[in-house]
Enzyme design. Structure first.
Site, mmCIF file in Angstrom:
data_model
loop_
_atom_site.group_PDB
_atom_site.id
_atom_site.type_symbol
_atom_site.label_atom_id
_atom_site.label_comp_id
_atom_site.label_asym_id
_atom_site.label_seq_id
_atom_site.Cartn_x
_atom_site.Cartn_y
_atom_site.Cartn_z
ATOM 1 N N PHE A 1 39.674 45.264 41.259
ATOM 2 C CA PHE A 1 41.095 45.129 41.608
ATOM 3 C C PHE A 1 41.319 43.574 41.935
ATOM 4 C CE2 PHE A 1 39.874 49.535 43.276
ATOM 5 C CZ PHE A 1 40.577 50.159 42.117
ATOM 6 N N ASP B 1 33.031 57.395 48.561
ATOM 7 C CA ASP B 1 32.433 56.606 47.495
ATOM 8 C C ASP B 1 31.366 55.741 47.964
ATOM 9 O OD1 ASP B 1 32.425 55.210 44.809
ATOM 10 O OD2 ASP B 1 33.938 54.105 45.317
ATOM 11 N N VAL C 1 37.614 37.819 44.774
ATOM 12 C CA VAL C 1 37.046 37.758 46.074
ATOM 13 C C VAL C 1 36.564 36.310 46.122
ATOM 14 C CG1 VAL C 1 35.473 38.703 48.030
ATOM 15 C CG2 VAL C 1 36.138 39.979 46.122
#
Ligand SMILES: *[C@@H]1O[C@H](CO)[C@@H](O)[C@H](O)[C@H]1NC(C)=O
Ligand SMILES: *[C@@H]1O[C@H](CO)[C@@H](O)[C@H](O)[C@H]1NC(C)=O
Ligand SMILES: *[C@@H]1O[C@H](CO)[C@@H](O)[C@H](O)[C@H]1NC(C)=O
Ligand SMILES: *[C@@H]1O[C@H](CO)[C@@H](O)[C@H](O)[C@H]1NC(C)=O
Ligand SMILES: *[C@@H]1O[C@H](CO)[C@@H](O)[C@H](O)[C@H]1NC(C)=O
Length: 909
Positions: free
Chosen positions: A587, A699, A590
Site C-alpha cells: 500500500f 492476518d 515506508v
C-alpha cells in the site's frame, strides 16, 4: 384466514366459530349511540392508509377520526378497491389502501403521545378488494418493530381482515412493518392503536397477546361491537357457537373498575346459553404451532332475575381441568381470566356444563382468546431514535430510512451503524450523511447521539457555525466536516480534541482556527484527516537496511509522543524529504523519520492503493482505541489532498520473518523465539479478550510481527482486522470478507466460522483466519504438495520433535519445551474449532514452554535425545483450518509458510 379463526375448529357437537367474521356489517347500531356517548379518543391513533396525505375524516359509523397514513411513512402507492362505490356496508377505511411495490420492508412509524411502557392494542386492517385486478391476494409478513408478528394470508378477494395484538411498548416508537416475502406486493388499509387501561391484560408480562377471538352476544343483528360502546375500541365479534342463543337484559351490568379488563356493560348485558338447557357450551381450537401458549379471559354475569327455586351453577373444564364451579353474580361482572394455557396438546376444548343441582343452563357473557407472542428484540435507544427522526425530518433525508434505525440489524438505516447488546437497547455509534444534500445548520439532535464515534457530514450544503456540542460527544473519534459552507472558525474545543489526538477531524481549508497551537506543530492544517489511517499495511516490510545505524532508541522505551495530525510539509521534514526508505509494501512506501529525537516509521500510501475508505475508517477506529505493549502504536497521520500517510512507532528490528527466514540475518535462539511467540500471543489475547468489542486480527503472520530494538514483539497491520460483534452476532460474511488470497481454499471455512460463532467461541475464529495464510501454504515435497501441518504430523509420527525444529538452532533447545510448543501448534489446528485453545490458553502454554526452556538453561541439562510420545491423533490435520497463531507458532520452528524449505526435503530423505 390470517386472523387465525380458521385454526379454531368447531367441536363435533357444536360449530363454534366461523372462518370469517363479518366486518362488512359494522353495525348501524352505533349511529344512535354515537351522539350521546362521550368522545375521548386521546389514546387513539387511527390511520386510514389509502387517503391523500394530510386529509382526515370522521367515520360515520364509529365516530372515530382517521388521518392519512401518508403522514407516517414515505413510501407506497395509494389505491382504491375495485368497485369501491358499489359497496354499501363497508367501513370507509377499507375502501382505499396503500401498496408497497418497492423495498423489501416498509414501516409505518407511530408515536403515541403516552409513550413507552404502556399497553397498547394495535390493529392492522387489510382489504384486498382486487385493487390491482389480479384476482389474487398477496401473502406477506407483518412485523412490529424488529419482531415478527404475523403473516397476512387470505384466500378470498373480498373479505377484509385484521390482525390485532396487545403489546407493551418498550420504546416511544411503534413501527408496523410490512415485509415482502416474494409472494405478492404487501398492502395495508388501516392501522389503529388504542391505549389500554393500566390494570388491563397484565398477562402481557408473559408476552404480547395476539388476538384469536373476542366474542360476545351483545346484539342480535350479528354486528361487531366496538367504539364507543367499548371505550378502548376492542372489537367484540358476534357469537358463532351453534345451538346457542342469546339472553339479554336492558339493565346496566356493574364492573369493578379496579378489576382487569372491564368489559362494557353492553357486552355484559347479554349472554350465550345453549338452546337445549341440558346441553353444554363447548369451544375447541387447535394451535398453529405445537408450542403455542394461550391466554383466555371468560366473562360471567347473571343477567336474569332468578326465582327462589332457581339456581345457575356450572363447571368450566379446560381440557378436562376443572376451573369451576361458578355461580355468576347478579348484574356484576366476574372475570375468570388470566388463564395461561401452555400445556402442549394438539387441541384444546373448553366445556361449560351445568352442575347436578343447577336448574338453569350455563351461560357465558363474553370470551377472549389470545396466543402469547414473544417479541424479544430491542429497539434503538429512544434518545438516539428521536435524534435520528429529527435529523431525517429536518434535512428531509431521502434515503429509505424506515422503521427502527438499528433493529433488526439487517434493516438498519443506510449510513447508520449501531452497537448491539443483549441487555441494552442498540445505540448509534456511526452516522454517515456524506453527500446527502443536507441544507441548513447542524441539527441539534446530533448532540443526543451520545455514543457516536464516527460522524461524516462531508459534502453537503451545511451552513452556520460548527456547534460546540460536537466536542462534548465523549466517544466521537472521527468527524468529517469537509465540503460544506460553514462560517467562522471551528470551536476551540474541537481543535483541542483533535490536537490531543482523541479526535480525527477533517475540515476545509480556512476553517481551522487562526489561533496557532503552541504545543505542537499543528498549524493550520486544513486537511488533516480522518478516515484513512489505514493501519493496514505494515505489511510493508520495515526492513532496516542497516539496523545498527538506526538503533538509537533505548531498548524498550515507548514512544511518548501524542497522536496527532500532520501536514504534508511536516511529514516531509520528519522524513528529511523521504530520505531513508525502510521498506516497500503493497500500500505504499515506508520511510524512516524523526519527531524531535524519537524515531518513527512513516508510511506514505500510494495513490493506487485500493483500500476502501470504509476499511481505513475501521482501522482508524481500532488503532485509536488500542494501547498495548505488544501492539504497535500509531503516532500520527497525514491526510492532505492526495497525500495520505500514517506515522508509526519505529521498530528497530523489522519484522519476524526477516529474522526467521532471511539467510543473512542472525539466527534467533529458541528462547528468543518463544518470547516473541509469547509477546505476539499476549497482543492477540488483548485483542480477543481485552477489547470491547473483541477484535480479530485476521492476518497474523511473521511479517506482521514487528520487533523492537530489544526484540520485543508487537503486532502490526490491522488492515484486515475487525471488531467482532457481540457474541451470537451473525455477521459471518463480514468476518470472512478479506483479501481473497487469505481466505481458506477449503470452502467450508464459512461453515466453520458459522459453527464457531454460533457455538459462542467466536475468538477462536482468529486462529482460523490468521491461519489461513498457512493454509494456502503448500510446501513442495516429493513432487507432491504437502501442507505444513501434514508434514509436521508425518515427522512427529516417529516421536521425535527434533525433526521439526529449525536445524539452524543446532539442537540447542530443551526438548520438553519444544514438545510443548509443538503441542500448542497442533492444538491450534484441531479441526474441531471448539477444541482449539483460546488466546488465554495459548499464552499460558507458551509461558510454560518458556519457563521450561529457561529452567533448563539454568541447570544446563538439555536433553537432546529425549523422545516423549504424545498422543496427537491428528492424522487429518491436513483438513483442519490452521489457526493463524499456530501457523505462527510453527514458524518458530523455522517452518516457513511461504516457501519450500530445502531442509524439509533433506530431513525426509
Ligand atoms: C346438591 O344439593 C344437595 C342439597 O342441597 C347437596 O346435598 C349436594 O351436595 C349438592 N350437590 C352438589 C354437587 O353440589
Ligand atoms: C451491555 O451494556 C451494559 C451497559 O453498558 C454492560 O454493562 C454489559 O456488559 C453489556 N453486555 C454485553 C453482553 O456486552
Ligand atoms: C448545494 O446547493 C446548491 C444550490 O443551492 C446546489 O446546486 C448543490 O447541488 C448543493 N450541493 C449539495 C452537495 O447538495
Ligand atoms: C435531545 O435530548 C433532550 C433531552 O432528553 C430533548 O429535550 C431534546 O428534545 C432532544 N432533541 C432531539 C432533537 O432529539
Ligand atoms: C461515507 O460515505 C461516503 C460515500 O459513500 C464514503 O465516501 C465515506 O468514506 C463514508 N464515510 C465513512 C466515515 O465511512
Amino acid at each position: 384466514m390470517f386472523r387465525e379463526l380458521k385454526r379454531m375448529r368447531a367441536s363435533r357437537e357444536m360449530k363454534v366459530f366461523q372462518d370469517f367474521f363479518p366486518v362488512l356489517v359494522l353495525g348501524l347500531l352505533f349511529t344512535s349511540i354515537l351522539i350521546l356517548a362521550q368522545d375521548d379518543q386521546s389514546g387513539f391513533i387511527s390511520i386510514d392508509c389509502g387517503i391523500v396525505k394530510g386529509s382526515t375524516y370522521i367515520d360515520k359509523v364509529t365516530g372515530i377520526s382517521y388521518v392519512s397514513g401518508a403522514n407516517f411513512i414515505d413510501s407506497g402507492e395509494p389505491h382504491k378497491i375495485q368497485d369501491a362505490d358499489t359497496w354499501d356496508e363497508i367501513s370507509t377505511q377499507l375502501t382505499t389502501l396503500t401498496s408497497f411495490p418497492e423495498n423489501t420492508r416498509n414501516c409505518y412509524t407511530l408515536k403515541p403521545t403516552q409513550g413507552m411502557g404502556h399497553r397498547y392494542l394495535i390493529r392492522a386492517w387489510f382489504m384486498y378488494g382486487n385493487y390491482n385486478s389480479k384476482d389474487r391476494p398477496p401473502e406477506f409478513d407483518v412485523y412490529l418493530g424488529p419482531d415478527y408478528w404475523n403473516t397476512f394470508k387470505i384466500s378470498t378477494i373480498n373479505y377484509p381482515g385484521n390482525m390485532e395484538i396487545i403489546y407493551v411498548s418498550s420504546s416511544d416508537y411503534i413501527h408496523v412493518c410490512l415485509v415482502n416475502t416474494g409472494r405478492g406486493t404487501p398492502f395495508i388499509s388501516a392501522i389503529e392503536i388504542r391505549l389500554l387501561g393500566n390494570s388491563m391484560y397484565e398477562e402481557t408480562t408473559l408476552g404480547s397477546l395476539h388476538l384469536l377471538d373476542r366474542m360476545s352476544c351483545a346484539n342480535q343483528s350479528a354486528t361487531t361491537i366496538r367504539y364507543n360502546t367499548d371505550k378502548y375500541d376492542r372489537l367484540w365479534y358476534p357469537n358463532y357457537m351453534s345451538d346457542t342463543t342469546c339472553i339479554n337484559t336492558p339493565d346496566e351490568i356493574f364492573s369493578d373498575p379496579d378489576f382487569t379488563n372491564v368489559a362494557p356493560s353492553e357486552v355484559m348485558a347479554s349472554a350465550i346459553t345453549p338452546i337445549y338447557p341440558s346441553h353444554s357450551l363447548e369451544l375447541s381450537w387447535y394451535p398453529v404451532n405445537a408450542t403455542d401458549s394461550f391466554c383466555m379471559y371468560m366473562y360471567f354475569a347473571e343477567i336474569e332475575n332468578l326465582e327462589s327455586n332457581q339456581t345457575r351453577e356450572f363447571q368450566v373444564y379446560l381440557n378436562g381441568d376443572n376451573l369451576g364451579p361458578i355461580t355468576p353474580s347478579y348484574h356484576s361482572t366476574f372475570l375468570l381470566g388470566e388463564i395461561r394455557i401452555d400445556t402442549v396438546t394438539p387441541n384444546y376444548t373448553l366445556r361449560i356444563t351445568r352442575t347436578e343441582n343447577s336448574t338453569l343452563p350455563p351461560i357465558i357473557n363474553a370470551l377472549e382468546l389470545y396466543t402469547l407472542k414473544q417479541m424479544p428484540q430491542r429497539q434503538t435507544d429512544d434518545r438516539d431514535a428521536a435524534a435520528m427522526w429529527s435529523i431525517k425530518s429536518t434535512y428531509r433525508v431521502t434515503r429509505h430510512w424506515q422503521g427502527d434505525p438499528c433493529a433488526p440489524q439487517e434493516f438498519a438505516w443506510e449510513g447508520v451503524r449501531c452497537s448491539y447488546n443483549d441487555t441494552e437497547s442498540p445505540r448509534i455509534i456511526f452516522l454517515n450523511l456524506s453527500a446527502s444534500g443536507l441544507n441548513g445548520e447542524i441539527n441539534l439532535g446530533l448532540a443526543n447521539l451520545t455514543m457516536i464515534n464516527t460522524l461524516d457530514l462531508s459534502n453537503n450544503n451545511l451552513t452556520g457555525k460548527v456547534p460546540k456540542f460536537l466536542a462534548a460527544l465523549t466517544y466521537l473519534k472521527v468527524l468529517n466536516l469537509k465540503g460544506n459552507h460553514f462560517t467562522g472558525p471551528l470551536p476551540v474545543e474541537l481543535l483541542e480534541k483533535s490536537n490531543k489526538g482523541s479526535l480525527s477531524l477533517s475540515y476545509d481549508d480556512g476553517m481551522g482556527a487562526k489561533e496557532k497551537s503552541n504545543k505542537f506543530i499543528v498549524p493550520v492544517i486544513a486537511t488533516v484527516v480522518s478516515f484513512f489511517m489505514i493501519l493496514t499495511a505494515l505489511t510493508a516490510i520495515w526492513i532496516i537496511k542497516n539496523k545498527k545505524s538506526h538503533g538509537k532508541t533505548k531498548a524498550g522505551t515507548e514512544l511518548e509522543m501524542r497522536k496527532q495530525q500532520y501536514t504534508y510539509s511536516e511529514v516531509q521534514s520528519i522524513t528529511e524529504n523521504f530520505k531513508v526508505i525502510l521498506g516497500e509494501g503493497g500500500f505504499g512506501t515506508v520511510y524512516h523519520g524523526r519527531i524531535h529525537d524519537t524515531q518513527v516509521a512513516v508510511k506514505i500510501l500510494s495513490k493506487l492503493s485500493h483500500q476502501g475508505d470504509k476499511e481505513f475508517q475501521a482501522e482508524a477506529m481500532l488503532l485509536l482505541s488500542i494501547h498495548h505493549k505488544n501492539i504497535t502504536s500509531l503516532v500520527g497521520y497525514c491526510n492532505e489532498d492526495d497525500h495520505k500517510g500514517i506515522i508509526y512507532e519505529y521498530m528497530a528490528n523489522g519484522n519476524l520473518e526477516m529474522h526467521l527466514f532471511d539467510v543473512s540475518s542472525s539466527v534467533l535462539n529458541w528462547e528468543e523465539r518463544l518470547q516473541i511467540g509469547l509477546d505476539a500471543a499476549h497482543g492477540l489475547e488483548y485483542l480477543h479478550h481485552g477489547c470491547k468489542p473483541p477484535i480479530i486480527h485476521r492476518d497474523v503472520k511473521c511479517n506482521n510481527i514487528l520487533l523492537t530494538e530489544a526484540f520485543q514483539a508487537k503486532l502490526a497491520d490491522f488492515g484486515l482486522s475487525r471488531a467482532f460483534p457481540a457474541e451470537g452476532g451473525t455477521h459471518i460474511s463480514t468476518v470472512v470478507a478479506g483479501t481473497p488470497g487469505y481466505l481458506d481454499p477449503e470452502l467450508w471455512v464459512v461453515h466453520y466460522l458459522a459453527h464457531s460463532i454460533t457455538s459462542s467461541i467466536p475468538f477462536r475464529c482468529d486462529y482460523i483466519l490468521s491461519s489461513s495464510s498457512l493454509l494456502k501454504t503448500i510446501t513442495k515435497y516429493d513432487n507432491e504438495n504437502i501442507h505444513i501441518v501434514k508434514w509436521v504430523n508425518l515427522m512427529l509420527k516417529d516421536g521425535n520433535v527434533k525433526n521439526v525444529v529449525d536445524p539452524r538452532l543446532l539442537g540447542d533447545f530443551n526438548i520438553n519445551s519444544a514438545w510443548k510448543a509443538v503441542e500448542v501448534a497442533i492444538a491450534c489446528v484441531d479441526h474441531t474449532p471448539r477444541k482449539r485453545p483460546n488466546m488465554i490458553e495459548v499464552v499460558m502454554m507458551l509461558s510454560e514452554c518458556l519457563a521450561i526452556e529457561r529452567a533448563s538453561q539454568e541447570t544446563n541439562s538439555k536433553d537432546l535425545n529425549g523422545v516423549i510420545s504424545i498422543d496427537l491423533e491428528c492424522s487429518d490435520v491436513f483438513y483442519c483450518l490452521d489457526c493463524l497463531q499456530q501457523a505462527f507458532v510453527f514458524s518458530l520452528f523455522g517452518l516457513n509458510e511461504s516457501e519450500p524449505k530445502p531442509y524439509i526435503t533433506r530431513l525426509r530423505t
